[in-house]
Design an enzyme around this catalytic site. Structure first.
Site, short mmCIF file in Angstrom:
data_model
loop_
_atom_site.label_atom_id
_atom_site.label_comp_id
_atom_site.label_asym_id
_atom_site.label_seq_id
_atom_site.Cartn_x
_atom_site.Cartn_y
_atom_site.Cartn_z
N GLY A 79 -2.95 -5.72 -3.05
CA GLY A 79 -2.68 -7.29 -3.35
C GLY A 79 -3.92 -8.09 -3.43
O GLY A 79 -4.12 -8.96 -4.42
N ARG A 84 7.95 8.00 1.75
CA ARG A 84 6.98 7.92 2.36
C ARG A 84 7.05 7.90 3.93
O ARG A 84 7.61 7.42 4.61
CB ARG A 84 6.41 6.34 2.01
CG ARG A 84 5.00 6.07 2.55
CD ARG A 84 4.77 4.67 2.79
NE ARG A 84 3.62 4.53 3.08
CZ ARG A 84 3.11 3.23 3.77
NH1 ARG A 84 3.95 2.13 3.81
NH2 ARG A 84 1.75 3.24 4.17
N LYS A 110 11.82 -0.43 1.21
CA LYS A 110 11.31 -0.56 -0.38
C LYS A 110 11.96 0.58 -1.07
O LYS A 110 11.73 1.74 -0.44
CB LYS A 110 10.01 -0.78 -0.28
CG LYS A 110 9.46 -2.10 0.24
CD LYS A 110 7.96 -2.16 -0.02
CE LYS A 110 7.30 -3.47 0.83
NZ LYS A 110 5.80 -3.28 1.14
N GLU A 116 1.88 3.83 -5.74
CA GLU A 116 2.34 4.97 -4.70
C GLU A 116 3.50 5.43 -4.89
O GLU A 116 3.76 6.74 -4.66
CB GLU A 116 1.98 4.43 -3.32
CG GLU A 116 0.62 3.89 -2.95
CD GLU A 116 0.57 2.73 -1.58
OE1 GLU A 116 0.90 1.69 -1.99
OE2 GLU A 116 0.40 3.19 -0.56
N HIS A 134 -3.25 5.12 3.87
CA HIS A 134 -3.14 4.77 2.25
C HIS A 134 -3.54 5.69 1.38
O HIS A 134 -4.05 5.69 -0.16
CB HIS A 134 -4.21 3.61 2.19
CG HIS A 134 -3.91 2.52 2.51
ND1 HIS A 134 -4.89 1.49 3.29
CD2 HIS A 134 -2.55 1.63 2.84
CE1 HIS A 134 -4.38 0.44 3.62
NE2 HIS A 134 -3.06 0.50 3.51
N GLY A 194 -7.07 -6.80 -3.84
CA GLY A 194 -8.20 -6.12 -4.66
C GLY A 194 -7.69 -6.21 -6.10
O GLY A 194 -8.46 -6.34 -6.89
N ARG A 237 -5.72 -7.32 11.67
CA ARG A 237 -6.19 -6.24 12.32
C ARG A 237 -7.67 -6.33 12.48
O ARG A 237 -8.48 -6.71 11.60
CB ARG A 237 -6.05 -4.74 11.81
CG ARG A 237 -4.58 -4.43 12.03
CD ARG A 237 -4.35 -2.96 11.44
NE ARG A 237 -3.01 -3.04 11.11
CZ ARG A 237 -2.46 -2.45 9.90
NH1 ARG A 237 -3.42 -1.83 9.10
NH2 ARG A 237 -1.24 -2.44 9.54
N ASN A 246 10.85 3.85 1.15
CA ASN A 246 9.45 3.55 2.19
C ASN A 246 10.00 2.55 3.03
O ASN A 246 10.34 1.33 2.97
CB ASN A 246 8.41 2.89 1.00
CG ASN A 246 7.36 2.51 1.87
OD1 ASN A 246 7.43 2.74 3.26
ND2 ASN A 246 6.45 1.89 1.44
N HIS A 276 -8.75 0.08 -1.20
CA HIS A 276 -7.30 -0.71 -1.17
C HIS A 276 -7.38 -1.51 -0.21
O HIS A 276 -7.72 -1.66 0.96
CB HIS A 276 -6.17 0.47 -0.59
CG HIS A 276 -5.00 0.21 -0.59
ND1 HIS A 276 -4.08 0.56 -1.42
CD2 HIS A 276 -4.36 -0.72 0.44
CE1 HIS A 276 -3.06 -0.10 -1.22
NE2 HIS A 276 -3.04 -0.97 -0.01
P1 ADP Z 1 0.72 -4.90 1.84
O1 ADP Z 1 -0.38 -4.19 2.31
O2 ADP Z 1 1.67 -5.23 2.85
O3 ADP Z 1 1.52 -3.75 0.87
P2 ADP Z 1 -0.32 -6.09 -0.52
O4 ADP Z 1 -1.05 -5.19 -1.08
O5 ADP Z 1 0.74 -6.72 -1.08
O6 ADP Z 1 0.31 -5.98 0.98
O7 ADP Z 1 -1.25 -7.45 -0.32
C1 ADP Z 1 -1.27 -8.47 0.41
C2 ADP Z 1 -2.25 -9.45 0.43
O8 ADP Z 1 -2.67 -9.60 -1.03
C3 ADP Z 1 -2.20 -10.72 1.26
O9 ADP Z 1 -3.35 -10.97 1.83
C4 ADP Z 1 -2.32 -11.71 -0.09
O10 ADP Z 1 -2.50 -13.02 0.18
C5 ADP Z 1 -3.13 -11.00 -1.20
N1 ADP Z 1 -2.89 -11.37 -2.56
C6 ADP Z 1 -1.78 -11.21 -3.28
N2 ADP Z 1 -2.03 -12.04 -4.59
C7 ADP Z 1 -3.28 -12.84 -4.46
C8 ADP Z 1 -4.06 -13.39 -5.06
N3 ADP Z 1 -3.55 -13.85 -6.37
N4 ADP Z 1 -5.19 -13.91 -4.82
C9 ADP Z 1 -5.70 -13.50 -3.46
N5 ADP Z 1 -4.99 -12.69 -2.78
C10 ADP Z 1 -3.61 -12.32 -3.14
#
Ligand code: ADP
Length: 399
Positions: free
Chosen positions: A331, A91, A14, A385, A180, A333, A241, A7, A208
């Site tokens: 992250g 990806r 990644k 994914e 996504h 969710g 965004r 990716n 997501h």
């Molecule tokens: P990407 O979309 O780049 O793959 P991620 O799915 O890793 O990113 O999500 C990143 C987001 O998840 C960031 O806003 C981060 O602050 C949030 N996040 C990660 N761990 C936590 C947590 N424990 N509590 C709240 N938010 C979190």
């Protein structure tokens, strides 16, 4: 069978080497700061500690070469020969209207992915760099492209045509594409599996929530509507965004602030969302911390973020004619009980009852967080994914 999943972003690669029989990653990692000073590779073999190695990595081709060499290395590797990699799954963010499923990569496919660059100028060029590097370094191994947009390609016209002259859709293919897709597909299917129900009988809303955020209405296993649009800018509030906005706002601000098209684009993509509202950070962890400290702008940003999710859940209840399940992933969710709680508050009228105790448990496994009597089963499901990409890739190799 071992599938290398790749990716590529603008300055990152990644990767995961997935063994399909066990569905486990033999190794995973990422290369960061490609083409910049201080490039670094983080690598984690399944049975050893994570390592970080600094290196000069001038481009994606050098990055892929580095990834392959670490997978083969004596101390940190997990394979002995390149040939142990059965195939590579890539990806690819945008497949336009050309790709409604994954494809084996050949010259014609490369041409078509290149043609989609105009829809995703920030993503497809980097995806292509990764593909070309892998073709060069692993010429005898088959390569498969898996598109973020593919899962949404079966959406009905009512969901994907915008209220602008239809001729512009015909002329430029301007429409909702959605993104996504692999994540929404994975968590919807996982929810059906956990409910022990046939996905063809289910209506599921998948949220997501990561740096980019999108929400999808899934009926009979297919996406029937999704919040991201022609680009990943539409829909929910995201890290940087804006999500949905009256298009006239952009024109007005561009005129008042004398912005160029490029600056207008940057404003909505990079300086808006959680960062723009709060003026603090795009990272939800920072905002939650500031909210705890009583920072009013952090409170406002989080409230707006959750209110937008709630509005979409209501909208998708209407599109689907009800819902059996709501899934949180990404992250935010997967990790933020606060965001899940605020997004689903006061929705008992729709049969949505979150269980505060279960919601707080923050398990790393897929979990139900609704009350036993909730009509709608609410899940937290860690997305995967890479596994979807590996399984899609395998279909072509078996054939
Ligand atoms: P990407 O979309 O780049 O793959 P991620 O799915 O890793 O990113 O999500 C990143 C987001 O998840 C960031 O806003 C981060 O602050 C949030 N996040 C990660 N761990 C936590 C947590 N424990 N509590 C709240 N938010 C979190």
């Amino acid at each position: 069978m071992k599938i290398l999943v790749v990716n590529c972003g603008s300055s990152t690669i990644k990767y995961q080497l997935i063994e399909l029989e066990t569905e486990n990653a033999l190794a995973k990692g990422k290369v960061e700061r490609i083409g910049m000073e201080g490039a670094v590779l983080t690598h984690k073999p399944f049975d050893r500690d994570e390592i970080k190695i600094g290196a000069e990595i001038i481009d994606h081709s050098a990055g892929i070469e580095y990834v392959i060499s670490i997978l083969l290395s004596k101390n940190h590797g997990v394979i002995k020969r390149k040939e142990e990699i059965d195939a590579v799954g890539h990806r690819v963010v945008h497949g336009g209207e050309t790709f409604s499923g994954s494809v084996l990569i050949n010259d014609e496919v490369l041409k078509q992915i290149r043609a989609c660059i105009e829809y995703a100028p920030l993503h497809n060029p980097h995806n292509l760099r990764g593909i070309n590097a892998c073709i060069k370094l692993l010429p005898d191994i088959q390569q498969v492209a898996v598109f973020d947009t593919a899962f949404h390609q079966k959406m009905p016209k009512v969901a994907y045509i915008y209220g602008i002259p239809y001729s512009l859709y015909k002329k430029y293919s301007v429409r909702r594409y959605g993104f996504h897709g692999t994540s929404h597909y994975y968590v919807a299917n996982k929810a059906a599996e956990l409910l022990k129900r046939d996905i063809n009988e289910l209506k599921i809303i998948t949220c997501h929530l990561g740096n980019g955020c999108s929400i999808t209405a899934v009926k009979k296993g297919e996406s029937v509507d999704t919040s991201m649009g022609f680009t990943p800018l539409e829909g929910l509030i995201m890290g940087t965004r804006s999500g949905d906005i009256d298009p006239a706002v952009l024109l007005y601000i561009m005129s008042r602030e004398e912005l160029t098209m490029q600056q207008g684009n940057t404003l909505l993509n990079k300086h808006s969302g959680l960062l723009g509202i709060s003026g603090i950070s795009s990272d939800m962890r920072d905002l939650e911390e500031e909210r705890e400290n009583g920072n009013k702008m952090a409170v406002l940003a989080i409230d707006i973020f959750c209110y937008r999710i709630k509005k979409y859940i209501g909208a998708y209840f209407a599109s689907l004619g009800g819902a059996d399940s709501i899934v949180f992933t990404g992250g935010i969710g997967e990790n933020s009980s606060l965001i899940r709680k605020l997004s689903l508050s006061n929705l008992e009228c729709l049969g949505i009852n979150i269980d505060d105790e279960k919601n707080e448990s923050n398990s790393k496994e897929a979990t139900i967080i609704s009350k036993n009597n909730s009509k709608v089963t609410i899940f937290v499901i860690p997305t995967n994914e890479e596994l979807v990409i590996a399984k899609e890739t395998m279909k072509f190799i078996n054939n």
